[in-house]
Each structure stands twice: as C-alpha cells, then as structure tokens.
Design a protein around this motif. Sequence first.
Motif, PDB file in Angstrom:
ATOM      1  N   ALA A  65      57.092  48.197 109.383  1.00 35.86           N
ATOM      2  CA  ALA A  65      57.854  48.603 108.965  1.00 35.86           C
ATOM      3  C   ALA A  65      57.779  47.417 107.523  1.00 35.86           C
ATOM      4  O   ALA A  65      57.919  47.098 106.886  1.00 35.86           O
ATOM      5  N   LEU A  66      58.534  46.188 108.899  1.00 31.22           N
ATOM      6  CA  LEU A  66      58.584  45.049 108.205  1.00 31.22           C
ATOM      7  C   LEU A  66      57.841  44.039 107.111  1.00 31.22           C
ATOM      8  O   LEU A  66      57.524  44.325 105.786  1.00 31.22           O
ATOM      9  N   THR A  67      56.244  44.284 106.820  1.00 33.70           N
ATOM     10  CA  THR A  67      55.211  44.173 106.524  1.00 33.70           C
ATOM     11  C   THR A  67      55.556  45.441 105.318  1.00 33.70           C
ATOM     12  O   THR A  67      54.983  44.188 103.995  1.00 33.70           O
ATOM     13  N   GLU A  68      55.157  45.974 105.154  1.00 33.53           N
ATOM     14  CA  GLU A  68      55.445  47.542 104.383  1.00 33.53           C
ATOM     15  C   GLU A  68      56.434  47.417 103.643  1.00 33.53           C
ATOM     16  O   GLU A  68      56.641  46.951 102.085  1.00 33.53           O
ATOM     17  N   SER A  69      57.792  46.394 104.056  1.00 26.55           N
ATOM     18  CA  SER A  69      58.501  46.657 103.273  1.00 26.55           C
ATOM     19  C   SER A  69      58.722  45.352 102.561  1.00 26.55           C
ATOM     20  O   SER A  69      59.164  45.517 101.365  1.00 26.55           O
ATOM     21  N   GLU A  70      58.579  44.051 103.132  1.00 26.01           N
ATOM     22  CA  GLU A  70      57.981  42.694 102.098  1.00 26.01           C
ATOM     23  C   GLU A  70      56.848  43.303 100.988  1.00 26.01           C
ATOM     24  O   GLU A  70      57.310  42.422  99.865  1.00 26.01           O
ATOM     25  N   GLU A  71      55.863  44.070 101.239  1.00 19.74           N
ATOM     26  CA  GLU A  71      54.620  44.014 100.200  1.00 19.74           C
ATOM     27  C   GLU A  71      55.563  45.021  99.152  1.00 19.74           C
ATOM     28  O   GLU A  71      55.067  44.410  98.260  1.00 19.74           O
ATOM     29  N   ARG A  72      56.805  45.801  99.767  1.00 20.22           N
ATOM     30  CA  ARG A  72      56.910  46.974  98.123  1.00 20.22           C
ATOM     31  C   ARG A  72      58.270  45.917  97.892  1.00 20.22           C
ATOM     32  O   ARG A  72      58.748  45.756  96.426  1.00 20.22           O
ATOM     33  N   LYS A  73      58.524  45.230  98.715  1.00 16.79           N
ATOM     34  CA  LYS A  73      59.611  43.860  97.848  1.00 16.79           C
ATOM     35  C   LYS A  73      59.036  43.208  96.748  1.00 16.79           C
ATOM     36  O   LYS A  73      59.296  42.501  96.061  1.00 16.79           O
ATOM     37  N   ASP A  74      57.751  42.610  96.993  1.00 12.92           N
ATOM     38  CA  ASP A  74      57.111  41.659  96.992  1.00 12.92           C
ATOM     39  C   ASP A  74      56.183  42.283  95.252  1.00 12.92           C
ATOM     40  O   ASP A  74      56.386  41.310  94.297  1.00 12.92           O
ATOM     41  N   ALA A  75      56.265  43.389  95.324  1.00 12.81           N
ATOM     42  CA  ALA A  75      55.451  44.181  94.420  1.00 12.81           C
ATOM     43  C   ALA A  75      56.143  44.132  92.969  1.00 12.81           C
ATOM     44  O   ALA A  75      55.874  44.478  92.056  1.00 12.81           O
ATOM     45  N   ILE A  76      58.009  44.821  93.575  1.00 14.12           N
ATOM     46  CA  ILE A  76      58.787  44.785  92.531  1.00 14.12           C
ATOM     47  C   ILE A  76      59.408  44.056  91.739  1.00 14.12           C
ATOM     48  O   ILE A  76      59.476  43.341  91.046  1.00 14.12           O
ATOM     49  N   LEU A  77      59.516  42.362  92.153  1.00 19.55           N
ATOM     50  CA  LEU A  77      59.288  41.859  91.701  1.00 19.55           C
ATOM     51  C   LEU A  77      58.779  40.782  91.119  1.00 19.55           C
ATOM     52  O   LEU A  77      59.144  40.289  89.924  1.00 19.55           O
ATOM     53  N   ARG A  78      57.479  41.252  91.485  1.00 18.62           N
ATOM     54  CA  ARG A  78      56.135  40.437  90.964  1.00 18.62           C
ATOM     55  C   ARG A  78      56.261  41.203  89.266  1.00 18.62           C
ATOM     56  O   ARG A  78      56.067  40.690  88.123  1.00 18.62           O
ATOM     57  N   SER A  79      56.326  42.365  89.323  1.00 17.84           N
ATOM     58  CA  SER A  79      56.883  43.179  88.022  1.00 17.84           C
ATOM     59  C   SER A  79      58.135  43.717  87.640  1.00 17.84           C
ATOM     60  O   SER A  79      57.878  44.139  86.205  1.00 17.84           O
ATOM     61  N   ALA A  80      58.777  42.688  88.007  1.00 16.32           N
ATOM     62  CA  ALA A  80      60.241  42.998  87.587  1.00 16.32           C
ATOM     63  C   ALA A  80      60.313  41.644  86.410  1.00 16.32           C
ATOM     64  O   ALA A  80      59.381  41.190  85.749  1.00 16.32           O
ATOM     65  N   LEU A  81      60.491  42.984  84.898  1.00 15.67           N
ATOM     66  CA  LEU A  81      60.784  41.918  83.811  1.00 15.67           C
ATOM     67  C   LEU A  81      62.057  40.824  84.049  1.00 15.67           C
ATOM     68  O   LEU A  81      61.823  39.418  83.204  1.00 15.67           O
ATOM     69  N   ASP A  82      63.138  40.954  84.965  1.00 13.35           N
ATOM     70  CA  ASP A  82      64.233  40.186  84.636  1.00 13.35           C
ATOM     71  C   ASP A  82      63.573  39.135  85.631  1.00 13.35           C
ATOM     72  O   ASP A  82      63.050  39.249  86.650  1.00 13.35           O
ATOM     73  N   CYS A  83      64.255  37.719  85.680  1.00 15.60           N
ATOM     74  CA  CYS A  83      64.701  36.465  86.276  1.00 15.60           C
ATOM     75  C   CYS A  83      64.927  36.866  87.765  1.00 15.60           C
ATOM     76  O   CYS A  83      65.993  37.193  87.640  1.00 15.60           O
ATOM     77  N   VAL A  84      64.063  36.502  88.720  1.00 16.81           N
ATOM     78  CA  VAL A  84      65.016  37.216  90.002  1.00 16.81           C
ATOM     79  C   VAL A  84      64.909  35.512  90.976  1.00 16.81           C
ATOM     80  O   VAL A  84      63.503  35.074  90.822  1.00 16.81           O
ATOM     81  N   ILE A  85      65.842  34.963  91.014  1.00 10.79           N
ATOM     82  CA  ILE A  85      65.852  34.155  91.535  1.00 10.79           C
ATOM     83  C   ILE A  85      66.859  33.692  93.097  1.00 10.79           C
ATOM     84  O   ILE A  85      67.385  34.386  93.246  1.00 10.79           O
ATOM     85  N   THR A  86      65.977  33.822  93.788  1.00 12.13           N
ATOM     86  CA  THR A  86      66.946  33.360  95.578  1.00 12.13           C
ATOM     87  C   THR A  86      67.025  31.490  95.496  1.00 12.13           C
ATOM     88  O   THR A  86      66.075  30.830  95.906  1.00 12.13           O
ATOM     89  N   ILE A  87      68.595  31.985  96.285  1.00 15.84           N
ATOM     90  CA  ILE A  87      68.776  30.076  95.996  1.00 15.84           C
ATOM     91  C   ILE A  87      69.391  29.857  97.562  1.00 15.84           C
ATOM     92  O   ILE A  87      70.183  30.953  97.495  1.00 15.84           O
TER      93      ILE A  87
END
Length: 186
Positions: free
Chosen positions: A25-47
């Motif tokens: 479930a964690l792996t699936e969640s991380e993959e889903r998050k990565d797919a969302i972030l890769r396709s997002a048009l807005d800038c997302v920065i984690t600090i």
Amino acid sequence: MADSKNTCHEGSVEDITERKRAEEALTESEERKDAILRSALDCVITIDHEGKIIDFNPAAGHQRKRQVPPRRHRNGFVGPTARLQQAAARETHEEALASVEIGSLLTVVHVLHAQQVHVFFRATLREPTFGAGIESLEAMLVEPADIPWADIAFPSTDYTLHRYLEDRAAGRENHYFTELDRRLPR
C-alpha cells in the motif's frame, strides 16, 4: 554417541501478511503521489525545516536557482506601507545580496495564470558586491551574450530582459506593459 533418531528444531513462525500489505500500500501510494506531482502544472517544492529544497516536481525544475519558493504574503511582495521602489530594492537584496539604486520603471507584467503583477525597474549596483541571498542558490553578473536564457525561472523575467537589452541598444528607457498567460514549457 548421539541418538540419530532424536532431532530437535527450534524456531518461530510469524504471520507477515499485514506487514506485506502495508508495504504494498505504501509503494502504491508513493507511485500515485509521484505520478500526480510529475503531471502537475503547478510548482511543488518540498523544503525541510531549514528552508533547503529536498524534493521538487518537473514544474518546479524551472525554479532551481531559488532556495525557497516565492512567498505569497505581505500583500504580494509589497508591504502595506512600502513604496514599490523600496520593495524592489529589498527583493534585490534578498535575492542577490546587492545594494542598488532604483532607477526608472522598465516593465509591468500581469501574470494572469498566477494572479500576480510583476514590476521591474532599472537599477544600478551601489558597489560591486553581490552573492546568493536567502532566496537564491546562485547569483552572477554576465554579459548579454552570456545570459543563461534556459535557466531563467519566470517568463516575466525573460520578457523584461529582452526589453531592457533592446532599450540599451537603442539608447532609450521606455516603459512596457504586458500580460502573460502561459506557464513555462515542460
């Protein structure tokens, strides 16, 4: 002599089904998050807690020369009691540790998709000192032929630099007003 008929085995058995499900479930969640972030048009920065960038999506890749994402407080970049020129000088110091004498207005760029107005002034360095400020990873002075156009984070900055260079070549100081309704190309 030992009796070969008697053997002893010791061990334990643990059901790891739930742990395996949680890992999947964690792996699936991380993959889903990565797919969302890769396709997002807005800038997302984690600090992290020190303001250092620890992760960013492709849209934020155009921000790579910045230490922290642009602030969205203080009524934009101008405080309620500051003059526009004071705010420009302050931002220059925060970005490049440079003390400048603010000159004439250069561009006013209405950035429609960001709901912002970017205002640029001509300025002169008061002394030849500068560096990466609290919001930047890098600062440099370059000749016009050496401007790293591909590294410019904002279309409004690109637009303004082109107008500045045109005016400088023509020996004039015009004012420019424009609207930009586009995001950076991927």
